[in-house]
Design an enzyme around this catalytic site. Structure first.
Site, PDB file in Angstrom:
ATOM      1  N   GLU A 234       0.824  -1.217   0.000  1.00 37.25           N
ATOM      2  CA  GLU A 234       0.000   0.000   0.000  1.00 37.25           C
ATOM      3  C   GLU A 234       0.856   1.264   0.000  1.00 37.25           C
ATOM      4  O   GLU A 234       2.054   1.209   0.237  1.00 37.25           O
ATOM      5  CB  GLU A 234      -0.926   0.000   1.220  1.00 37.25           C
ATOM      6  CG  GLU A 234      -0.175  -0.042   2.537  1.00 37.25           C
ATOM      7  CD  GLU A 234      -0.862   0.721   3.658  1.00 37.25           C
ATOM      8  OE1 GLU A 234      -1.362   1.837   3.422  1.00 37.25           O
ATOM      9  OE2 GLU A 234      -0.886   0.194   4.779  1.00 37.25           O
TER      10      GLU A 234
ATOM     11  N   SER B 172     -12.776   1.674  10.763  1.00 39.44           N
ATOM     12  CA  SER B 172     -12.088   1.789   9.475  1.00 39.44           C
ATOM     13  C   SER B 172     -12.804   1.017   8.368  1.00 39.44           C
ATOM     14  O   SER B 172     -13.267  -0.118   8.571  1.00 39.44           O
ATOM     15  CB  SER B 172     -10.662   1.266   9.606  1.00 39.44           C
ATOM     16  OG  SER B 172     -10.029   1.279   8.343  1.00 39.44           O
TER      17      SER B 172
ATOM     18  N   ASP C 268     -11.323  -0.375   6.205  1.00 40.59           N
ATOM     19  CA  ASP C 268     -10.500  -1.569   5.958  1.00 40.59           C
ATOM     20  C   ASP C 268     -11.253  -2.834   6.369  1.00 40.59           C
ATOM     21  O   ASP C 268     -11.158  -3.873   5.705  1.00 40.59           O
ATOM     22  CB  ASP C 268      -9.193  -1.531   6.772  1.00 40.59           C
ATOM     23  CG  ASP C 268      -8.226  -0.444   6.312  1.00 40.59           C
ATOM     24  OD1 ASP C 268      -8.496   0.220   5.295  1.00 40.59           O
ATOM     25  OD2 ASP C 268      -7.197  -0.272   6.992  1.00 40.59           O
TER      26      ASP C 268
ATOM     27  N   LYS D 148      -3.601  -1.761  14.422  1.00 41.42           N
ATOM     28  CA  LYS D 148      -2.727  -0.854  15.152  1.00 41.42           C
ATOM     29  C   LYS D 148      -3.145  -0.754  16.617  1.00 41.42           C
ATOM     30  O   LYS D 148      -4.321  -0.729  16.937  1.00 41.42           O
ATOM     31  CB  LYS D 148      -2.716   0.509  14.477  1.00 41.42           C
ATOM     32  CG  LYS D 148      -1.773   0.501  13.284  1.00 41.42           C
ATOM     33  CD  LYS D 148      -1.674   1.839  12.632  1.00 41.42           C
ATOM     34  CE  LYS D 148      -2.903   2.154  11.834  1.00 41.42           C
ATOM     35  NZ  LYS D 148      -3.009   1.473  10.566  1.00 41.42           N
TER      36      LYS D 148
HETATM   37  N1  PSU Z   1      -0.388   0.541   8.885  1.00 44.59           N
HETATM   38  C1  PSU Z   1       0.747   1.210   9.221  1.00 44.59           C
HETATM   39  N2  PSU Z   1       0.778   2.545   8.952  1.00 44.59           N
HETATM   40  C2  PSU Z   1      -0.265   3.183   8.314  1.00 44.59           C
HETATM   41  C3  PSU Z   1      -1.442   2.465   7.969  1.00 44.59           C
HETATM   42  C4  PSU Z   1      -1.431   1.139   8.285  1.00 44.59           C
HETATM   43  O1  PSU Z   1       1.678   0.617   9.752  1.00 44.59           O
HETATM   44  O2  PSU Z   1      -0.160   4.375   8.044  1.00 44.59           O
HETATM   45  C5  PSU Z   1      -2.606   3.122   7.240  1.00 44.59           C
HETATM   46  C6  PSU Z   1      -3.214   2.077   6.298  1.00 44.59           C
HETATM   47  O3  PSU Z   1      -3.230   2.639   5.013  1.00 44.59           O
HETATM   48  C7  PSU Z   1      -4.625   1.859   6.819  1.00 44.59           C
HETATM   49  C8  PSU Z   1      -4.935   3.212   7.343  1.00 44.59           C
HETATM   50  O4  PSU Z   1      -5.493   1.443   5.801  1.00 44.59           O
HETATM   51  O5  PSU Z   1      -3.716   3.560   8.028  1.00 44.59           O
HETATM   52  C9  PSU Z   1      -6.154   3.184   8.248  1.00 44.59           C
HETATM   53  O6  PSU Z   1      -6.720   4.448   8.279  1.00 44.59           O
HETATM   54  P1  PSU Z   1      -8.199   4.666   8.863  1.00 44.59           P
HETATM   55  O7  PSU Z   1      -8.079   4.268  10.303  1.00 44.59           O
HETATM   56  O8  PSU Z   1      -8.480   6.144   8.685  1.00 44.59           O
HETATM   57  O9  PSU Z   1      -9.128   3.807   8.056  1.00 44.59           O
HETATM   58 MN    MN Z   2     -11.494   6.191  10.509  1.00 42.93          MN
END
Ligand code: PSU
Ligand code: MN
Length: 323
Positions: free
Chosen positions: A30, A146, A148, A165
């Protein structure tokens, strides 16, 4: 033939297209982790090292980003460097953001969700990242879950990660994955890893110790029409881990600061990661890089096991020039 046409935004770089034609292993990577997850120039170094690790492990890396409205699968060195240099100036794209940015011919860094969508369109089944997005703490109020997690239920791609995370609510993240019917496989572990730490105390329903078995499970999932993706949870190497006791209070501080600053929506994850990097004087960044490299190795092995399972394509007879 691969699915590129004049009407498709998909643009597959030649080494990746070649590997897909040949049926050799390919690993998607990604780009949000590059532009929003780590500071310059560590982000470029990380991106290059991850690609090299995939190559050294016998697979072709395909870093995915949107560039000039094209869904690029495999980036040239200059494009990777531009993305890393620009950092958060490149918008972070999830599923909802893809149509308009593509129509406008814009650029974007793809999250896990958007990367899965594009990888699936290109025919790539294995993807390595750091940690997926998940259910944020306090989501009962903020509804911050997310995209995701929902994408894992839709796009047929196996995502190798070090768990969600640690800034998230990991228990609720597992609940949503269960509701969405997403298989979560512990790679040589019985527990969901907690990104910077190897253990979370949360038991996983299934543990797998063989990549061939994992590839067979994926094959079955897709061949039977179950569809959707899968999560492969791979703990950070012991030498690089930050024990839960040391990182937990720092995460709590970062969360308080995010709330005080009124950070919300797509900005939350990048804000927290960069605060953690400051608060741990770079230790969280070093751990983040090591876990991504570790995921790249496992993903390359899984892509190889997947490639071994695929029946070789029938050889199409070429019309002979002589009669
Ligand atoms: N994993 C990491 N660093 C990141 C991310 C994931 O080690 O920066 C990113 C990924 O792209 C993941 C996003 O899809 O953070 C999630 O963001 P959100 O919580 O806004 O969906
Ligand atoms: Mn979010």
């Amino acid at each position: 033939m691969h699915p590129q046409s004049a009407h498709s935004p998909l643009q597959i770089a030649e080494p990746v297209a070649q590997a897909l034609r040949d049926g050799t292993p390919v690993v998607a990577l990604e780009s949000t982790i590059i532009s929003h997850g780590m500071p310059w120039p560590d982000n470029l170094q990380m991106a290059q090292r991850v690609e090299q690790t995939v190559r050294d492990s016998g697979a072709t890396p395909a870093t995915i980003a949107v560039m000039g409205g094209r869904w690029c699968v495999g980036l040239a060195d200059e494009a990777l460097e531009r993305l890393a240099r620009q950092g958060p100036a490149t918008p972070k794209l999830s599923r909802r953001d893809l149509p308009l940015v593509t129509a406008r011919g814009g650029d974007g860094a793809t999250t896990v969700a958007a990367t899965m969508i594009i990888a699936a369109r290109a025919g790539i089944r294995v993807f390595a990242t750091g940690g997926i997005g998940g259910v944020h703490r306090g989501a009962a109020q903020s509804m911050d879950i997310s995209a995701d997690l929902l994408e894992l239920a839709r796009s047929p791609v196996a995502v190798v990660c070090a768990g969600a995370k640690a800034i998230l609510d990991l228990g609720l993240t597992l609940e949503v994955l269960e509701t969405q019917g997403v298989p979560v496989y512990g790679w040589c572990t019985d527990e969901l890893p907690a990104f910077y730490s190897r253990r979370s105390g949360l038991r996983l329903p299934c543990r797998v110790d063989s990549l061939d078995e994992l590839a067979a499970a994926l094959q079955l999932q897709w061949a039977t029409g179950l569809g959707g993706g899968a999560l492969v949870a791979n703990p950070i190497p012991a030498a690089a881990e930050i024990p839960h006791e040391s990182i937990a209070p720092v995460i709590d501080d970062a969360l308080v600061q995010a709330a005080q600053q009124g950070i919300h929506g797509a900005a939350v994850t990048p804000y927290l990661l960069s605060r953690l990097n400051d608060l741990t004087v770079g230790r969280s960044l070093a751990a983040n890089i090591e876990l991504v490299l570790n995921n790249a190795r496992v993903a390359a092995g899984l892509a190889a096991a997947w490639a071994r399972l695929q029946p070789s394509l029938p050889i199409v007879p070429v019309a002979s020039a002589s009669r």
